[in-house]
Design a protein around this motif. Structure first.
Motif, PDB file in Angstrom:
ATOM      1  N   PHE A   1      -1.497   6.826   3.603  1.00  0.00           N
ATOM      2  CA  PHE A   1      -2.398   6.416   4.675  1.00  0.00           C
ATOM      3  C   PHE A   1      -3.756   5.996   4.112  1.00  0.00           C
ATOM      4  O   PHE A   1      -4.315   4.957   4.489  1.00  0.00           O
ATOM      5  N   VAL A   2      -4.303   6.809   3.206  1.00  0.00           N
ATOM      6  CA  VAL A   2      -5.590   6.489   2.594  1.00  0.00           C
ATOM      7  C   VAL A   2      -5.515   5.167   1.840  1.00  0.00           C
ATOM      8  O   VAL A   2      -6.468   4.394   1.810  1.00  0.00           O
ATOM      9  N   TRP A   3      -4.365   4.886   1.249  1.00  0.00           N
ATOM     10  CA  TRP A   3      -4.177   3.644   0.500  1.00  0.00           C
ATOM     11  C   TRP A   3      -3.893   2.440   1.398  1.00  0.00           C
ATOM     12  O   TRP A   3      -3.757   1.327   0.911  1.00  0.00           O
ATOM     13  N   GLY A   4      -3.775   2.650   2.703  1.00  0.00           N
ATOM     14  CA  GLY A   4      -3.620   1.541   3.630  1.00  0.00           C
ATOM     15  C   GLY A   4      -2.204   1.240   4.063  1.00  0.00           C
ATOM     16  O   GLY A   4      -1.962   0.207   4.692  1.00  0.00           O
ATOM     17  N   VAL A   5      -1.239   2.113   3.764  1.00  0.00           N
ATOM     18  CA  VAL A   5       0.142   1.888   4.176  1.00  0.00           C
ATOM     19  C   VAL A   5       0.300   2.302   5.643  1.00  0.00           C
ATOM     20  O   VAL A   5      -0.078   3.418   6.018  1.00  0.00           O
ATOM     21  N   PRO A   6       0.835   1.445   6.506  1.00  0.00           N
ATOM     22  CA  PRO A   6       0.983   1.783   7.928  1.00  0.00           C
ATOM     23  C   PRO A   6       2.013   2.877   8.142  1.00  0.00           C
ATOM     24  O   PRO A   6       2.878   3.128   7.298  1.00  0.00           O
ATOM     25  N   ALA A   7       1.909   3.529   9.305  1.00  0.00           N
ATOM     26  CA  ALA A   7       2.731   4.708   9.579  1.00  0.00           C
ATOM     27  C   ALA A   7       4.207   4.390   9.769  1.00  0.00           C
ATOM     28  O   ALA A   7       5.073   5.175   9.415  1.00  0.00           O
ATOM     29  N   GLY A   8       4.523   3.233  10.359  1.00  0.00           N
ATOM     30  CA  GLY A   8       5.906   2.982  10.731  1.00  0.00           C
ATOM     31  C   GLY A   8       6.250   3.771  11.985  1.00  0.00           C
ATOM     32  O   GLY A   8       5.386   4.355  12.648  1.00  0.00           O
ATOM     33  N   THR A   9       7.518   3.823  12.313  1.00  0.00           N
ATOM     34  CA  THR A   9       7.947   4.481  13.539  1.00  0.00           C
ATOM     35  C   THR A   9       8.189   5.966  13.327  1.00  0.00           C
ATOM     36  O   THR A   9       8.276   6.452  12.200  1.00  0.00           O
TER      37      THR A   9
ATOM     38  N   GLN B   1       7.800   7.136   9.359  1.00  0.00           N
ATOM     39  CA  GLN B   1       8.472   6.581   8.195  1.00  0.00           C
ATOM     40  C   GLN B   1       7.612   6.741   6.944  1.00  0.00           C
ATOM     41  O   GLN B   1       8.129   7.018   5.864  1.00  0.00           O
ATOM     42  N   ARG B   2       6.323   6.585   7.094  1.00  0.00           N
ATOM     43  CA  ARG B   2       5.411   6.790   5.959  1.00  0.00           C
ATOM     44  C   ARG B   2       5.496   8.220   5.447  1.00  0.00           C
ATOM     45  O   ARG B   2       5.527   8.465   4.228  1.00  0.00           O
ATOM     46  N   ASP B   3       5.581   9.183   6.365  1.00  0.00           N
ATOM     47  CA  ASP B   3       5.629  10.575   5.957  1.00  0.00           C
ATOM     48  C   ASP B   3       6.987  10.958   5.367  1.00  0.00           C
ATOM     49  O   ASP B   3       7.065  11.866   4.532  1.00  0.00           O
TER      50      ASP B   3
ATOM     51  N   CYS C   1       2.641  -3.661   2.269  1.00  0.00           N
ATOM     52  CA  CYS C   1       1.725  -3.159   3.288  1.00  0.00           C
ATOM     53  C   CYS C   1       0.332  -2.790   2.797  1.00  0.00           C
ATOM     54  O   CYS C   1      -0.511  -2.424   3.600  1.00  0.00           O
ATOM     55  N   ALA C   2       0.099  -2.835   1.493  1.00  0.00           N
ATOM     56  CA  ALA C   2      -1.201  -2.416   0.977  1.00  0.00           C
ATOM     57  C   ALA C   2      -2.307  -3.255   1.605  1.00  0.00           C
ATOM     58  O   ALA C   2      -2.186  -4.454   1.800  1.00  0.00           O
ATOM     59  N   GLY C   3      -3.394  -2.606   1.899  1.00  0.00           N
ATOM     60  CA  GLY C   3      -4.520  -3.307   2.481  1.00  0.00           C
ATOM     61  C   GLY C   3      -4.505  -3.353   3.996  1.00  0.00           C
ATOM     62  O   GLY C   3      -5.426  -3.879   4.604  1.00  0.00           O
ATOM     63  N   ALA C   4      -3.435  -2.815   4.621  1.00  0.00           N
ATOM     64  CA  ALA C   4      -3.378  -2.798   6.084  1.00  0.00           C
ATOM     65  C   ALA C   4      -4.437  -1.848   6.628  1.00  0.00           C
ATOM     66  O   ALA C   4      -4.817  -0.888   5.968  1.00  0.00           O
ATOM     67  N   PRO C   5      -4.937  -2.100   7.843  1.00  0.00           N
ATOM     68  CA  PRO C   5      -5.954  -1.215   8.417  1.00  0.00           C
ATOM     69  C   PRO C   5      -5.405   0.190   8.620  1.00  0.00           C
ATOM     70  O   PRO C   5      -4.233   0.381   8.931  1.00  0.00           O
ATOM     71  N   ARG C   6      -6.268   1.191   8.414  1.00  0.00           N
ATOM     72  CA  ARG C   6      -5.857   2.586   8.548  1.00  0.00           C
ATOM     73  C   ARG C   6      -6.112   3.050   9.970  1.00  0.00           C
ATOM     74  O   ARG C   6      -7.262   3.144  10.401  1.00  0.00           O
ATOM     75  N   ASP C   7      -5.039   3.334  10.710  1.00  0.00           N
ATOM     76  CA  ASP C   7      -5.138   3.680  12.127  1.00  0.00           C
ATOM     77  C   ASP C   7      -5.159   5.192  12.280  1.00  0.00           C
ATOM     78  O   ASP C   7      -4.118   5.849  12.262  1.00  0.00           O
ATOM     79  N   VAL C   8      -6.358   5.757  12.400  1.00  0.00           N
ATOM     80  CA  VAL C   8      -6.493   7.201  12.537  1.00  0.00           C
ATOM     81  C   VAL C   8      -5.924   7.690  13.864  1.00  0.00           C
ATOM     82  O   VAL C   8      -5.459   8.825  13.974  1.00  0.00           O
ATOM     83  N   SER C   9      -5.920   6.826  14.889  1.00  0.00           N
ATOM     84  CA  SER C   9      -5.432   7.260  16.200  1.00  0.00           C
ATOM     85  C   SER C   9      -3.942   7.558  16.177  1.00  0.00           C
ATOM     86  O   SER C   9      -3.442   8.359  16.954  1.00  0.00           O
ATOM     87  N   LEU C  10      -3.197   6.916  15.270  1.00  0.00           N
ATOM     88  CA  LEU C  10      -1.771   7.137  15.095  1.00  0.00           C
ATOM     89  C   LEU C  10      -1.032   7.156  16.437  1.00  0.00           C
ATOM     90  O   LEU C  10      -0.511   8.180  16.871  1.00  0.00           O
TER      91      LEU C  10
ATOM     92  N   ILE D   1      -6.572  14.645  -5.379  1.00  0.00           N
ATOM     93  CA  ILE D   1      -7.096  13.815  -6.467  1.00  0.00           C
ATOM     94  C   ILE D   1      -6.795  12.340  -6.191  1.00  0.00           C
ATOM     95  O   ILE D   1      -7.663  11.466  -6.331  1.00  0.00           O
ATOM     96  N   LEU D   2      -5.554  12.045  -5.784  1.00  0.00           N
ATOM     97  CA  LEU D   2      -5.158  10.664  -5.511  1.00  0.00           C
ATOM     98  C   LEU D   2      -5.943  10.062  -4.355  1.00  0.00           C
ATOM     99  O   LEU D   2      -6.161   8.852  -4.298  1.00  0.00           O
ATOM    100  N   GLN D   3      -6.380  10.913  -3.435  1.00  0.00           N
ATOM    101  CA  GLN D   3      -7.156  10.443  -2.282  1.00  0.00           C
ATOM    102  C   GLN D   3      -8.649  10.372  -2.578  1.00  0.00           C
ATOM    103  O   GLN D   3      -9.423   9.911  -1.738  1.00  0.00           O
ATOM    104  N   GLY D   4      -9.056  10.829  -3.765  1.00  0.00           N
ATOM    105  CA  GLY D   4     -10.469  10.830  -4.108  1.00  0.00           C
ATOM    106  C   GLY D   4     -11.251  11.958  -3.465  1.00  0.00           C
ATOM    107  O   GLY D   4     -12.481  11.918  -3.433  1.00  0.00           O
ATOM    108  N   ARG D   5     -10.559  12.974  -2.986  1.00  0.00           N
ATOM    109  CA  ARG D   5     -11.212  14.111  -2.336  1.00  0.00           C
ATOM    110  C   ARG D   5     -11.406  15.221  -3.373  1.00  0.00           C
ATOM    111  O   ARG D   5     -10.687  16.220  -3.403  1.00  0.00           O
TER     112      ARG D   5
END
Length: 245
Positions: free
Chosen positions: A135-143, A155-157, A23-32, A88-92
């Motif tokens: 999420f920041v890395w581009g992994v989709p949320a799943g159900t 599922q991501r969480d 899933c890497a590189g998938a668009p990050r859907d903030v609307s979830l 740190i992993l998120q670059g924040r």
């Protein structure tokens, strides 16, 4: 010192590797948007959690507000090291610096985290968990998935929460006691949250849907914050998709 949970880290790593490779590189859907195709199963787990957590949640709801605040502050302080790592992993880096300062101040001047002196001093609590990192890395949320004991998530969480618990710096530093504290903190957080929503449960016709919507709105704010956007909870995507029962 004996260390608990040796099997958790390999399983979490395998699950993480599979997610990232697929899933890497998938668009990050903030609307979830809400996605709950397994609602029937989730409701059964939800009912189980209600049976387990409802009695302590009712007790917590009746506790004096200052005591509830102490429980919440201890829970928050135990999570600060993992929040720091994820920031740190998120670059924040700014959020990571604030989190580190919070942990030092609250662990010393706040009597081990009983009091959030850092927050009162202008250092607000930051978000930062591995589900958010994925999420920041581009992994989709799943159900949507309701986990036993820990409650609602995607599922991501669920994967992120497993990694957070297995790789928790508190757990690695204190062994069994640390991991036990991390698991207890997760349950405490769920119980405190349920206690806070007790009045809503009494007034709600469908408490399952209410909590699901509550989770999604709060999670959207976390995801927005991870991208440097305003952490607002308002979102038009608060209704179940067509066909959900």
């Amino acid at each position: 010192m004996h260390r608990a949970g040796p099997g958790l880290a390999p399983m979490a790593a395998l699950a993480l590797a599979a997610l990232l490779s697929a899933c890497a590189g998938a668009p990050r859907d903030v609307s979830l948007p809400i996605d709950d195709p397994n609602e029937a199963t989730n409701k059964k787990v939800f009912a189980f959690n209600q049976a387990i957590l409802h009695p302590p949640a009712t007790v917590i709801k009746a506790l004096p507000a200052p005591l509830i605040d102490r429980l919440r502050d201890v829970d928050s302080n135990l999570k600060e090291p993992r929040i720091f790592a994820n920031d740190i992993l998120q670059g924040r880096l700014n959020a990571a610096g604030i989190t580190l300062a919070r942990f030092v101040f609250n662990s010393t001047f706040g009597l081990g985290g009983l009091f959030d002196v850092a927050g009162r001093g202008g250092l607000p609590k930051q978000t930062g968990d591995f589900g958010q990192t994925l999420f920041v890395w581009g992994v989709p949320a799943g159900t949507y998935a309701v986990s036993p004991y820990f409650g609602p998530g995607t599922q991501r969480d669920v994967v992120g929460g497993t990694v957070d618990l297995a790789a928790d710096p508190v757990g690695w530093s204190l062994g069994f006691i640390g991991w036990g504290a991390g698991a207890a903190a997760g349950g405490l957080g769920a119980t405190v949250r349920l206690g806070q929503l007790k009045e809503a449960e009494d007034a709600s016709i469908d408490f399952y849907s209410f909590l699901r919507s509550d989770y999604y709105q709060l999670r959207r704010a976390d995801l927005r914050e991870a991208l440097g956007m305003p952490a607002v909870t308002e979102s038009p995507a608060t209704m179940s998709p067509a066909g959900s029962k």
